[in-house]
Scaffold this motif. Structure first.
Motif, PDB file in Angstrom:
ATOM      1  N   ARG A  45       0.807  -1.215   0.000  1.00  0.00           N
ATOM      2  CA  ARG A  45       0.000   0.000   0.000  1.00  0.00           C
ATOM      3  C   ARG A  45       0.846   1.274   0.000  1.00  0.00           C
ATOM      4  O   ARG A  45       0.456   2.286  -0.580  1.00  0.00           O
ATOM      5  N   THR A  46       2.021   1.240   0.633  1.00  0.00           N
ATOM      6  CA  THR A  46       2.883   2.419   0.617  1.00  0.00           C
ATOM      7  C   THR A  46       3.407   2.689  -0.794  1.00  0.00           C
ATOM      8  O   THR A  46       3.435   3.836  -1.252  1.00  0.00           O
ATOM      9  N   ALA A 299       7.137   3.356   6.685  1.00  0.00           N
ATOM     10  CA  ALA A 299       6.219   2.968   5.606  1.00  0.00           C
ATOM     11  C   ALA A 299       4.841   3.583   5.829  1.00  0.00           C
ATOM     12  O   ALA A 299       4.174   4.028   4.886  1.00  0.00           O
ATOM     13  N   THR A 300       4.394   3.627   7.090  1.00  0.00           N
ATOM     14  CA  THR A 300       3.096   4.224   7.406  1.00  0.00           C
ATOM     15  C   THR A 300       3.115   5.728   7.134  1.00  0.00           C
ATOM     16  O   THR A 300       2.161   6.282   6.548  1.00  0.00           O
ATOM     17  N   LEU A 302       5.068   7.435   5.057  1.00  0.00           N
ATOM     18  CA  LEU A 302       5.142   7.680   3.621  1.00  0.00           C
ATOM     19  C   LEU A 302       3.823   7.352   2.936  1.00  0.00           C
ATOM     20  O   LEU A 302       3.445   7.987   1.945  1.00  0.00           O
ATOM     21  N   PHE A 303       3.113   6.352   3.460  1.00  0.00           N
ATOM     22  CA  PHE A 303       1.786   6.022   2.942  1.00  0.00           C
ATOM     23  C   PHE A 303       0.854   7.216   3.083  1.00  0.00           C
ATOM     24  O   PHE A 303       0.158   7.609   2.138  1.00  0.00           O
ATOM     25  N   SER A 400      -6.071  -0.309   9.044  1.00  0.00           N
ATOM     26  CA  SER A 400      -4.646  -0.668   9.055  1.00  0.00           C
ATOM     27  C   SER A 400      -4.325  -1.656  10.163  1.00  0.00           C
ATOM     28  O   SER A 400      -3.510  -2.569   9.986  1.00  0.00           O
TER      29      SER A 400
END
Length: 448
Positions: A45-46, A299-300, A302-303, A400
């Protein structure tokens, strides 16, 4: 210094495209990004969010400067700051200590395991973010229930449900609330007054329903539990803790919560507070920032940043203004009707599409609507919060936290299938969403 101009497709490709075509292109990129997020099995997802953000800039819907400006850094700073505080708490041994005490309270009884770990998850999720909470709670639950000879799957689902319902209660508990608070300019105290009572009720009712479902399916067999607990305790090693670091982290965590409650009226946003207190904690703690930052869920972050850019393109071409106009016409000034429309639509959509990108989009729509209705539309923000957060429990891909726990469960050898999740979670979600939104609507009608 003049503001950078919009780099339109005609300028980029030498083509003359109408505003309608640009709008269609922005929507198409948004839908494509959503589709990639939905099918995360094939594209993380990211990566999907960053690809969408890159496409927005490459085709010229936003310039890089405009894309950067569309990122909501209040949300990013809040998540980053809370992640660092939680990482320091974890480093101090605080969560291991809490888990050990919780296991002692269960006495090895499955019913106590369900209620204590669910309530513990809900409370942590209300004051941390729920993704961070399940990251340390899920492995603990797997360890405890397997050592007690129980099947982890239903207990992990209970943790997911508790994290989403408990996280609904506060500004910092669930990513949709963080987004709503930033976009709508709502503070910690406003969430406590307008959302927390309904989230608390939903949490208790949700755990009670899981209790009934697990008993019905024979998951609460307590035979031999006491003997297994004694064996576990006799084999356990002492927990390593750093009392000084724990005190420092808990003090700064308490200061952060106090500032959340008093900061908004004096102009201190939650993101700035979390960033400042977490940075001060790094200053006083004897830890390497480099090592600590390695634990941050980049990652979260940047998502979120990628999604903000994709949604920013929709806002730039006027999509949200058009949707807000249509929603205003449908509501016709009837805020009660708006509560039902926004709340239940949010719950249903969030059950099948990750509630983070949905909330980012819907918050932009309500922001446009706010320009017309003013503060009288505040109940719609709370309906969005309840619908998006509680609706995330409908399916395994709804939030999430669901995906995070599913990944942990699979890694530990106890995978949760889509169908298994829905057999437990969907009935709970339907009841809690209907109860919370129905009660919220009733209170609103009685107060007007």
């Amino acid at each position: 210094m003049t503001e950078p101009t919009h780099a339109t497709l005609p300028e980029t490709l030498g083509l003359h495209l109408s505003d309608t075509t640009l709008t269609v292109l922005a929507i198409a990129l948004f839908v494509l990004t959503y589709a990639m997020i939905l099918f995360e099995k094939y594209v993380h997802r990211t990566v999907a969010a960053l690809l969408g953000a890159c496409a927005v800039m490459v085709v010229g819907l936003l310039t890089p400067d405009q894309a950067w400006g569309s990122i909501d850094f209040t949300t990013i700073f809040l998540l980053f700051g809370m992640m660092n505080i939680v990482n320091v708490l974890s480093r101090s041994g605080f969560f291991d200590l809490v888990a050990r005490r919780a296991m002692l309270l269960t006495r090895g009884e499955p019913v106590r395991v369900l209620w204590i770990f669910s309530l513990l998850t809900a409370v942590f999720s209300a004051f941390l973010d729920n993704v961070t909470t399940v990251l340390f709670m899920a492995p603990v639950v797997v360890t405890v229930v397997t050592r007690l000879g129980l099947r982890p799957m239903p207990y992990l689902i209970a943790v997911i449900l508790a994290s989403n319902t408990g996280g609904t209660a506060t500004l910092v508990g669930d990513p949709p609330n963080i987004i709503i608070g930033s976009v709508a300019g709502k503070g910690f105290g406003e969430f406590l007054v307008n959302v927390a009572p309904y989230a608390t009720l939903a949490t208790l009712v949700g755990i009670a329903l899981m209790h009934l479902l697990m008993r019905w399916r024979g998951e609460l067999n307590s035979a031999g539990a006491s003997e297994r607990l004694q064996q576990i305790l006799s084999d356990d090693r002492p927990i390593k803790t750093d009392p000084k670091l724990m005190r420092q982290a808990l003090v700064m965590f308490a200061v952060t919560l106090v500032l959340f409650m008093v900061g908004h009226p004096i102009g201190l946003e939650a993101g700035l507070i979390a960033l400042t207190t977490s940075t001060f904690l790094l200053l006083i703690a004897d830890l390497s920032p480099v090592e600590l930052f390695e634990k941050v869920e980049w990652a979260t972050l940047l998502f979120f940043m990628g999604l903000f850019i994709v949604v920013g393109a929709l806002e730039h071409v006027g999509v949200f203004e058009q949707v807000a106009t249509a929603l205003t016409g449908a509501i016709g000034g009837d805020i009660g009707l708006g509560i039902l429309l926004v709340g239940f639509a949010s719950a249903i959509i969030s059950g099948f599409v990750d509630n983070i990108p949905f909330t980012i989009s819907m918050a932009s729509v309500l922001k446009e609507l706010q320009a017309t209705l003013g503060t009288k539309m505040d109940p719609l923000w709370w309906a969005l919060s309840l619908g998006a957060c509680l609706g995330g429990n409908l399916t395994l891909i709804g939030a999430s936290a669901n995906i995070v726990v599913s990944d942990i469960a699979a890694r530990e050898g106890h995978p949760i299938s889509f169908g298994q999740f829905m057999r437990y979670a969907t009935p709970v979600a339907l009841v809690t969403v209907t109860l919370a939104l129905g009660l919220f609507y009733l209170v609103f009608q009685l107060s007007t």
